[in-house]
Design an enzyme around this catalytic site. Structure first.
Site: not given
Ligand code: OAD
Length: 241
Positions: A92, A94, A109, A138, A179
Site C-alpha cells: 500500500n 497510503d 510500491h 519541482c 492481498t
Molecule cells: P487487490 O485489490 O488486488 O486485492 C485486495 C484483496 O483484499 C482481495 O483479495 C480482497 O478479497 C481482500 N479484501 C477486501 N476487503 C478486505 C478486508 N476488509 N479485509 C481483508 N481483506 C480484504 O489489492 P492488492 O493485492 O494490494 O500496485 O494489489 C496489489 C497491487 O496491485 C497494488 O499494490 C497496486 C495494484 O495494481 C501498484 O499500484 C503497483
C-alpha cells in the site's frame, strides 16, 4: 503460532485499508474495474498525459487524506509490539500503517505522499490536498514531479525488495492480509517463507492463489479478525526466550 514465533513478517495489500474507506484494486468496486491501469499507472501513460495521471492521484490522495487507520492496522501494530523480531511489508502507498504506529515498515510500491523530480530524481514530501497545481512541478528546477510510487512495468525499489525478501525467507510465521497475491514480486514473499519452512496465515474474505498453501486460513475482514488474533495472543503468556 504467532506468540511463539521469533521472527514475524506481515504482508499487507489493499484489503487492510478497505475498512478505512480506501477502494481496493481488483475486487467489487475495485479501481481496476473502473479504470484501465495502462491509462493511469504506467510510465507511458504519464509521459502521454501527466495532467490526467496527476488528476487521478490527486483524487486518490484526497480520499486517503480523509481516511484513518482501522482496527486492522492497529492490531498489526500490536503484533509488532509483541514480536521479538518483526517486519511489515506492504504494497500500500497510503501510509496508514505508519499512522497507526507501525515502526518497521517496508513499502514495496512507494508512498503516495512522496514526489520525485523527473529530472533530478530528488524526493520530497508533498502533503497538500488538493494539489495546488496539477501536474505539480519541482520547486528547485521547475521540471515535472511524479508520484514516488511503482507503476506497472517498473521495478520495485531494490533496497525495499532485498530487505523484504530477506525478512520473508527468515520468517517463522508470515501473516498475509488483504492481498489478492496477483502482483509480483510482492506475491513471491509468502513463497520465500514457505520454502524456508515458515508458516503462512492468510486473512482474507476471498480465496487467493495463496489459499491452498496457507497453513491457517482466517476467512473474513481484517478489521474483525486481526483484533481477535491480538486478543488471543494477549491471553497467552509470553514464551520463555
Ligand atoms: P487487490 O485489490 O488486488 O486485492 C485486495 C484483496 O483484499 C482481495 O483479495 C480482497 O478479497 C481482500 N479484501 C477486501 N476487503 C478486505 C478486508 N476488509 N479485509 C481483508 N481483506 C480484504 O489489492 P492488492 O493485492 O494490494 O500496485 O494489489 C496489489 C497491487 O496491485 C497494488 O499494490 C497496486 C495494484 O495494481 C501498484 O499500484 C503497483
Amino acid at each position: 503460532m504467532l506468540r511463539s514465533a521469533e521472527r514475524v513478517v506481515v504482508l499487507t495489500g489493499a484489503g487492510i485499508s478497505a475498512e478505512s474507506g480506501i477502494p481496493t484494486f481488483r475486487g467489487p468496486g475495485g479501481l481496476w474495474r473502473k479504470y484501465r491501469p495502462e491509462d493511469l499507472a504506467t510510465p507511458l501513460a504519464f509521459s502521454r498525459d501527466p495532467g490526467l495521471v496527476w488528476q487521478w492521484y490527486d483524487w486518490r490522495r484526497q480520499r486517503i487524506a480523509q481516511a484513518s487507520p482501522n482496527p486492522g492496522h492497529v492490531a498489526i501494530r500490536r503484533i509488532e509490539e509483541m514480536s521479538p523480531r518483526f517486519t511489515l511489508v506492504t504494497q500500500n502507498v497510503d501510509g496508514l500503517h505508519q499512522a497507526a504506529g507501525s515502526q518497521r515498515v517496508i513499502e514495496l510500491h512507494g508512498n503516495i505522499w512522496r514526489v520525485r523530480c523527473t529530472l533530478e530524481n530528488t524526493l520530497a514530501e508533498l502533503r497538500d490536498v488538493p494539489l495546488p497545481e496539477v501536474p505539480p512541478h519541482c520547486q528547485s528546477c521547475g521540471h515535472l514531479l511524479r508520484p514516488d510510487v511503482v507503476w506497472f512495468g517498473e521495478p520495485v525499489p531494490t533496497d525495499a525488495l532485498e530487505r523484504a525478501s530477506r525478512a520473508a525467507s527468515r520468517a517463522d510465521v508470515m501473516l498475509v492480509v488483504g492481498t489478492s497475491a496477483a502482483v509480483y514480486p510482492a506475491a513471491s514473499m509468502p513463497v520465500l517463507t514457505k520454502r524456508a519452512d515458515g508458516r503462512l496465515i492468510e486473512v482474507n474474505p476471498d480465496e487467493t492463489p495463496l489459499t491452498p498453501v496457507a497453513d491457517i486460513r482466517l476467512h473474513g475482514r481484517a478489521g474483525a479478525i486481526l483484533p481477535s488474533v491480538v486478543a488471543a495472543m494477549e491471553r497467552l503468556p509470553q514464551p520463555p526466550r
